[in-house]
Design a protein around this motif. Structure first.
Motif, mmCIF file in Angstrom:
data_model
loop_
_atom_site.group_PDB
_atom_site.id
_atom_site.type_symbol
_atom_site.label_atom_id
_atom_site.label_comp_id
_atom_site.label_asym_id
_atom_site.label_seq_id
_atom_site.Cartn_x
_atom_site.Cartn_y
_atom_site.Cartn_z
ATOM 1 N N PRO A 143 3.253 2.677 -2.003
ATOM 2 C CA PRO A 143 3.443 3.189 -3.161
ATOM 3 C C PRO A 143 2.126 4.351 -3.316
ATOM 4 C CG PRO A 143 4.236 1.090 -3.611
ATOM 5 C CD PRO A 143 3.511 1.314 -2.094
ATOM 6 N N SER A 144 0.863 3.452 -3.289
ATOM 7 C CA SER A 144 -0.388 4.315 -3.703
ATOM 8 C C SER A 144 -0.603 5.323 -2.418
ATOM 9 C CB SER A 144 -1.313 3.199 -3.766
ATOM 10 O OG SER A 144 -1.658 2.488 -2.439
ATOM 11 N N SER A 166 0.739 -1.187 0.072
ATOM 12 C CA SER A 166 -0.083 -0.027 -0.104
ATOM 13 C C SER A 166 0.848 1.333 0.040
ATOM 14 C CB SER A 166 -0.972 -0.025 1.275
ATOM 15 O OG SER A 166 -1.781 -1.157 1.118
ATOM 16 N N THR A 222 -4.266 13.714 -5.498
ATOM 17 C CA THR A 222 -3.208 12.865 -5.532
ATOM 18 C C THR A 222 -1.776 13.264 -5.223
ATOM 19 O OG1 THR A 222 -3.165 12.904 -7.895
ATOM 20 C CG2 THR A 222 -4.370 11.283 -6.827
ATOM 21 N N ILE A 249 -3.852 7.466 -2.066
ATOM 22 C CA ILE A 249 -4.864 6.552 -2.417
ATOM 23 C C ILE A 249 -4.707 5.511 -1.378
ATOM 24 C CG2 ILE A 249 -5.631 4.599 -4.346
ATOM 25 C CD1 ILE A 249 -4.173 6.274 -6.261
ATOM 26 N N ASN A 250 -5.847 5.233 -0.492
ATOM 27 C CA ASN A 250 -5.635 4.184 0.688
ATOM 28 C C ASN A 250 -6.563 3.313 0.535
ATOM 29 O OD1 ASN A 250 -8.135 5.681 1.228
ATOM 30 N ND2 ASN A 250 -7.628 6.142 3.222
ATOM 31 N N GLU A 251 -7.193 2.722 -0.588
ATOM 32 C CA GLU A 251 -8.257 1.469 -0.365
ATOM 33 C C GLU A 251 -7.469 0.178 -0.449
ATOM 34 O OE1 GLU A 251 -10.731 4.577 -2.386
ATOM 35 O OE2 GLU A 251 -8.573 4.129 -2.631
ATOM 36 N N PHE A 290 0.361 8.841 -2.896
ATOM 37 C CA PHE A 290 -0.235 9.476 -3.921
ATOM 38 C C PHE A 290 -1.831 9.499 -3.227
ATOM 39 C CE2 PHE A 290 3.386 8.241 -6.167
ATOM 40 C CZ PHE A 290 3.676 9.410 -6.644
#
Length: 422
Positions: A315-316, A313, A371, A321-323, A319
């Motif tokens: 890398p996302s 998680s 992001t 994004i935490n889903e 930016f």
């Protein structure tokens, strides 16, 4: 905790799910999402104008380009939102969305005065079209589209022969509903004018929007909004999407007011703006889950699944994004992480508010892509000026505070796993 969870699942989740799927809120959410490219283009033009083009003398002659991009985006934001919301709402009813969007724009214009000050007849001030008109624009778009849709569904249409091209047929079908919708808002303007008012915009601005904007600038209401987003998320509902219509209506005008004040060489009037939350609170996504990732790397030794999810998680998360964290750890319906996940955004909002209100960090006034990585986002949202480094420091402080909040609960989860394996 189990009784609380059971109560929330029975009482809160069904209501929250209905709110999240409510047709009009979805139309507003999608309407704002649709115009995001233009909003970002306008914000980037303001950023370029006030930084690179201003700092490098040979490039100052290009500033008018930035001004025109702003004029075609942020300066007409309400107009764009009115069309987009009308379009998306009609689409949800399976009614001609293009006609509905155009009629919503026409209805909004029908509520505006045709002169401004000494400019004479036929002049509409751009102030009615920028973000300050969002609240009125949203109301008009929703009501105009509802009227248009109901008239269409009552079959008050002109039917053309099958040989007529579909586009022409749809246009004629919208003639009667569109005309009656426009007449409705023309009558609204007429009544307000005869009662001594200026326009529907001014009535709503003074009686509804200003009081709400004043309330939204309170640190308590901002903390509550940030925490409520996470409460929805905890039960698996996209809190940011559910509250996005409210957040945009209240905090985008505040962002615009800041941008205009700074452009005029004045002090920004608002501490809390729409981008304030992305900059200082949602660090890695709702709940500042980038901090949770860091806390897991620091403290989790026995829960290998936590570390694996955190690695995937990260890398996302950089930016926003935490889903992967929401559903991978999972945070959703995780009783151990409930407390830090809910209180962290409230605490970060308070710290950022104090840091901005005291003048340590400059106010946010530019829209940035959501992001944008934390800390960098704070630097850019405050204009990338010589003072913006303090905003970056404030965001870094918030990230550290969030890590410290999550650490004890990560350790608690680790100990529970250790006891289970003994």
């Amino acid at each position: 905790m189990e009784k609380f969870m059971d109560f929330m699942e029975r009482k809160f989740v069904p209501v929250a799910a209905k709110i999240g799927g409510q047709r009009h809120l979805v139309a507003i959410r999608d309407g704002f999402a649709s115009i995001m490219p233009l909003i970002l283009a306008g914000s980037m033009s303001v950023l370029l104008k006030n930084t690179i083009f201003e700092w490098i003398t040979p490039l100052q002659g290009l500033i008018p380009i930035c001004d025109q991009v702003w004029w075609g985006s942020l300066a007409i934001m309400t107009l764009l939102v009115v069309f987009s919301v009308g379009y998306n709402l009609a689409k949800s009813y399976e009614v001609d969305p293009l006609a509905a969007g155009l009629i919503a724009v026409g209805a909004y214009f029908a509520t505006l005065p045709q002169s401004h000050g000494e400019a004479g007849w036929g002049y509409i001030h751009w102030g009615y079209l920028q973000a300050t008109g969002l609240f009125t624009g949203l109301i008009v778009a929703l009501i105009a589209t509802e009227i248009f849709v109901k008239l269409i569904k009552r079959d008050l249409t002109i039917k053309m022969p099958e040989e007529v091209p579909p586009a022409v047929g749809r246009a004629f079908a919208a003639v009667i509903p569109g005309t009656l919708t426009m007449l409705t808002f023309g009558i609204v303007f007429f009544i307000i004018d005869k009662l001594g008012g200026v326009s529907l915009y001014d009535v709503i601005q003074e009686s509804i929007q200003k009081p709400l904007e004043g309330l939204s600038q309170g640190v308590g209401s901002a903390m509550l909004a940030a925490m409520l987003i996470n409460l929805f998320w905890f039960f698996g509902l996209h809190g940011a999407n559910i509250l996005d219509p409210v957040m945009n209506a209240l905090y985008l005008p505040a962002l615009t007011a800041n941008e205009q004040a700074i452009a005029a060489g004045l002090e920004a009037p608002n501490v809390i703006t729409r981008v304030f939350f992305d900059t200082y609170v949602h660090l890695g996504g709702s709940g500042a889950t980038l901090a949770l990732i860091i806390a897991i790397f620091i403290a989790s030794k026995n829960r290998k699944e936590y570390r694996e999810v955190a690695k995937l998680s990260a890398p996302s998360g950089l930016f926003q994004i935490n889903e992967p964290m929401m559903f991978g750890i999972p945070i959703v319906l995780n009783p151990i992480l409930f407390i830090p996940f809910i209180i962290t955004p409230g605490i970060l909002t308070l710290i950022a508010y104090i840091g901005t209100a005291t003048g340590f960090a400059p106010p946010t006034y530019l829209v940035i892509p959501w992001t944008t990585p934390p800390i960098i986002g704070a630097f850019l949202a405050t204009g990338a000026t010589s003072a913006s480094w303090r905003a970056a420091v404030l965001a870094a402080i918030n990230l550290i505070v969030a890590v410290l909040i999550y650490l004890p609960f990560v350790k608690l989860a680790d100990r529970r796993r250790e006891k289970q394996t003994e």
